[in-house]
Scaffold this active site. Structure first.
Site, mmCIF file in Angstrom:
data_model
loop_
_atom_site.group_PDB
_atom_site.id
_atom_site.type_symbol
_atom_site.label_atom_id
_atom_site.label_comp_id
_atom_site.label_asym_id
_atom_site.label_seq_id
_atom_site.Cartn_x
_atom_site.Cartn_y
_atom_site.Cartn_z
ATOM 1 N N TRP A 19 0.825 -1.220 0.000
ATOM 2 C CA TRP A 19 0.000 0.000 0.000
ATOM 3 C C TRP A 19 0.849 1.256 0.000
ATOM 4 C CZ3 TRP A 19 -5.015 1.849 0.142
ATOM 5 C CH2 TRP A 19 -5.171 3.168 0.632
ATOM 6 N N ASP A 22 -0.063 9.207 0.559
ATOM 7 C CA ASP A 22 0.450 10.551 0.275
ATOM 8 C C ASP A 22 1.940 10.634 -0.080
ATOM 9 O OD1 ASP A 22 -1.862 10.501 1.781
ATOM 10 O OD2 ASP A 22 -1.222 11.998 3.229
ATOM 11 N N TRP A 81 3.135 9.770 10.014
ATOM 12 C CA TRP A 81 2.217 10.271 8.993
ATOM 13 C C TRP A 81 2.832 11.441 8.224
ATOM 14 C CZ3 TRP A 81 -3.495 10.029 11.159
ATOM 15 C CH2 TRP A 81 -3.792 8.689 11.479
ATOM 16 N N SER A 82 1.988 12.067 7.406
ATOM 17 C CA SER A 82 2.503 12.979 6.382
ATOM 18 C C SER A 82 3.190 14.221 6.928
ATOM 19 C CB SER A 82 1.374 13.370 5.439
ATOM 20 O OG SER A 82 1.073 12.249 4.643
ATOM 21 N N ASP A 146 -0.041 16.901 9.327
ATOM 22 C CA ASP A 146 0.476 17.203 7.985
ATOM 23 C C ASP A 146 1.102 18.603 7.876
ATOM 24 O OD1 ASP A 146 -0.784 14.766 7.629
ATOM 25 O OD2 ASP A 146 -2.510 15.589 6.559
HETATM 26 C C1 FRU Z 1 -4.140 11.874 3.903
HETATM 27 C C2 FRU Z 1 -3.770 11.353 5.292
HETATM 28 C C3 FRU Z 1 -3.035 12.403 6.096
HETATM 29 C C4 FRU Z 1 -2.272 11.564 7.083
HETATM 30 C C5 FRU Z 1 -1.899 10.357 6.257
HETATM 31 C C6 FRU Z 1 -1.884 9.070 7.008
HETATM 32 O O1 FRU Z 1 -4.347 10.843 2.987
HETATM 33 O O2 FRU Z 1 -4.922 10.904 5.962
HETATM 34 O O3 FRU Z 1 -3.877 13.349 6.707
HETATM 35 O O4 FRU Z 1 -1.145 12.242 7.585
HETATM 36 O O5 FRU Z 1 -2.843 10.276 5.208
HETATM 37 O O6 FRU Z 1 -1.416 8.015 6.215
#
Ligand code: FRU
Length: 535
Positions: A19, A22, A81-82, A146
């Site tokens: 998988w 972002d 995460w992002s 993010d």
């Molecule tokens: C967007 C998101 C971000 C988060 C990340 C987690 O697709 O939901 O907000 O940081 O993906 O994988």
């Protein structure tokens, strides 16, 4: 693990398996492009998220490295995460990303390259003083993520924004720092909009009103406009506005040329999310990356062993009318162009079509220019048609029109039982003509159980004055990425044909309008496969 390669893209970014979502922290550093991305090392569904890492010298050929950021310390144990990269003075990159902490709170962490003399910056260090920004003083700890690339002000302070919401109001919460490590929340968000819900992956940057060069994120002064983009988890679409950055009060104010409620401008009116731009100091351009998710089922993802691609990187410019952005695939993509077939000055009669043969049409770059000699037969535009996607649903590729539908049938089977239609329609409005661009994948596959959403966007061109419309489609097995009117309207779809696969895929130009149209020129290149993460 076996990966089913039938629907794999060949020149769109993918890792060998599993998988992805972002794009994260894209940057250009000492001659190398870095792309990090959200990745599950253990499967083809979302989870166990780390920052996978690839490097490139052209953003087309990619080399996969080990994950750069992964859960190893408490401030990111439940996920990395992002986030974004910023190049600090002294040419030192820093990454800010969202970590999921032991209480499942979203916190912001910093990471630095372990060894700046490693050209690939393989290893990243997360100092123990993390997190550097925590969800305190009323911030919702499950809606705080993010961080953007930071920009520097003349007061010596860095600034960045983090996506969030308060009730239904989406917002970009702002922070300032002198040393990039201690961050203080600003009194007011940079911007917010009621009814838009959680803002994921915000992006904020200047664009030049003159010329074709990109602008560094910290640039300020005359001749600039600003772009603020948010990805809305409510609708799973992104939107952006153009506007002004009032630096003395640290506020962004949309210029009012498009809606600021999630219904206005988009980079891409199709399957496209969580995008991010960066300034490429090497080629002085701003480049956009974005994630295109699968549109088959979770079960299909699991059985094929992979899910998600990145779009072809796009250069972003401000349209000379200053009402919208223009996007175009980076020119490096053209190095993959192989065998060419072309057509000149060919009339496509009402109800007619033309097959473009001689290349493998499942892996192609197609550019076509249409000439419209008359708009007389254009259907009247109904003022109740406010949503271009709905209008494309109402009038799919097989619904006859006055001027249009005309365009391409990509990934078509020989007898066109399967086809992904990319087309325009022209309507006659009260004062001017209205151009619509659609992707209609409703016949993209005979396979049952697929999601085949129709997409659409308006095309902001003076069709009466130009008498022309151009289209470019990047066709890559399970993706069709299209650019209307030189990149004024972009649409990406994921499709899974059962017949129109590999060498059995066909390409047509079609015209289901009453008015004839002319292909003044068409060029279709078969695309070579780049180095793609070792696949
Ligand atoms: C967007 C998101 C971000 C988060 C990340 C987690 O697709 O939901 O907000 O940081 O993906 O994988």
């Amino acid at each position: 693990e076996v990966v089913d390669s039938k629907y794999r893209t060949q020149f769109h970014f993918q890792p060998p398996r599993n998988w992805i979502n972002d794009p994260n922290g894209p940057m250009y550093y000492n001659g190398i492009y870095h792309l990090f991305y959200q990745y599950n090392p253990y499967g083809a569904v979302w989870g166990n998220i780390v920052w996978a890492h690839s490097v490139s010298t052209d953003m087309i050929n990619w080399k996969a490295l080990e994950p750069a950021i992964y859960p190893s310390k408490p401030f990111g144990v439940n996920g990395c995460w992002s986030g974004s990269a910023t190049i600090l003075p002294g040419n030192k990159p820093a990454i800010l990303y969202t970590g999921i902490d032991p209480q499942n709170r979203q916190v912001q962490n910093i990471a630095f390259p372990k060894n700046l003399s490693d050209p690939y910056l393989r290893e990243w260090v997360k100092p123990d003083y993390n997190p550097i920004i925590a969800p305190v003083n009323g911030i919702n700890a499950s809606a705080f993520r993010d961080p953007t690339t930071a920009w520097h002000g003349p007061d010596g302070h860095w600034r960045l924004v983090i996506g969030s919401k308060r009730k239904h109001r989406g917002m970009a919460i702002m922070y300032r720092s002198r040393d990039f490590i201690h961050w203080i929340r600003a009194k007011h968000p940079l911007h917010s909009a009621n009814g838009t819900g959680m803002w994921e992956c915000p992006d904020f940057y200047p664009v030049a009103t003159q010329g074709k060069l990109g602008v560094d994120t910290s640039e300020y002064g005359a001749g600039l406009k600003y772009v603020l983009k948010a990805s809305l988890d409510l609708t799973r679409y992104e939107y952006y506005t153009l506007g002004y950055y009032l630096r003395d009060v640290d506020k962004y104010v949309p210029d009012g040329t498009s809606a600021d409620d999630g219904s206005g401008l988009r980079y891409d009116y199709g399957n496209f999310y969580a995008s991010k731009t960066f300034y490429d100091a090497g080629k002085k351009r701003r480049v956009l990356l974005g994630w295109s998710n699968e549109s088959d089922s979770r079960q299909d993802d699991v059985s094929k062993g992979w899910a998600g691609i990145q779009i072809i990187p796009r250069v972003v410019l401000l349209d000379s009318n200053e009402r919208q952005l223009i996007q175009w695939p980076i020119k490096e993509l053209e190095t993959l162009r192989g065998k060419l077939v072309s057509v000149q000055k060919k009339k496509i009669k009402s109800g007619g079509s033309l097959e473009i043969s001689g290349i493998m049409a499942s892996q192609a770059d197609v550019e076509v220019a249409f000439e419209l000699s008359s708009l007389e037969k254009a259907e009247p535009f109904d003022a109740s048609w406010t949503d271009p996607q709905k209008l494309c649903e109402l009038k799919g590729a097989d619904v006859k029109g006055g001027v249009g539908p005309f365009g391409l049938l990509a990934l078509a089977s020989a007898n066109r039982q399967e086809q992904t239609a990319v087309f325009f329609r022209i309507f006659k409005g009260l004062n001017s003509f209205v151009a619509l661009m659609c992707h209609d994948p409703s016949k993209s596959s005979l396979r049952p159980g697929l999601s085949k959403p129709i997409y659409g966007g308006w095309v902001d061109v003076d069709i009466q004055k130009n008498g022309k419309l151009s289209l470019r489609s990047l066709i890559d097995h399970s993706v069709v990425e299209s650019f209307g009117a030189e990149g004024r309207t972009c649409i990406t779809s994921r499709v899974y044909p059962s017949l129109a696969v590999g060498n059995a895929a066909h390409l047509f130009v079609f015209n289901n309008g009453e008015e004839d149209v002319k292909v003044s020129e068409l060029k279709a290149w078969e695309m070579r496969k780049p180095l793609m993460n070792g696949i």
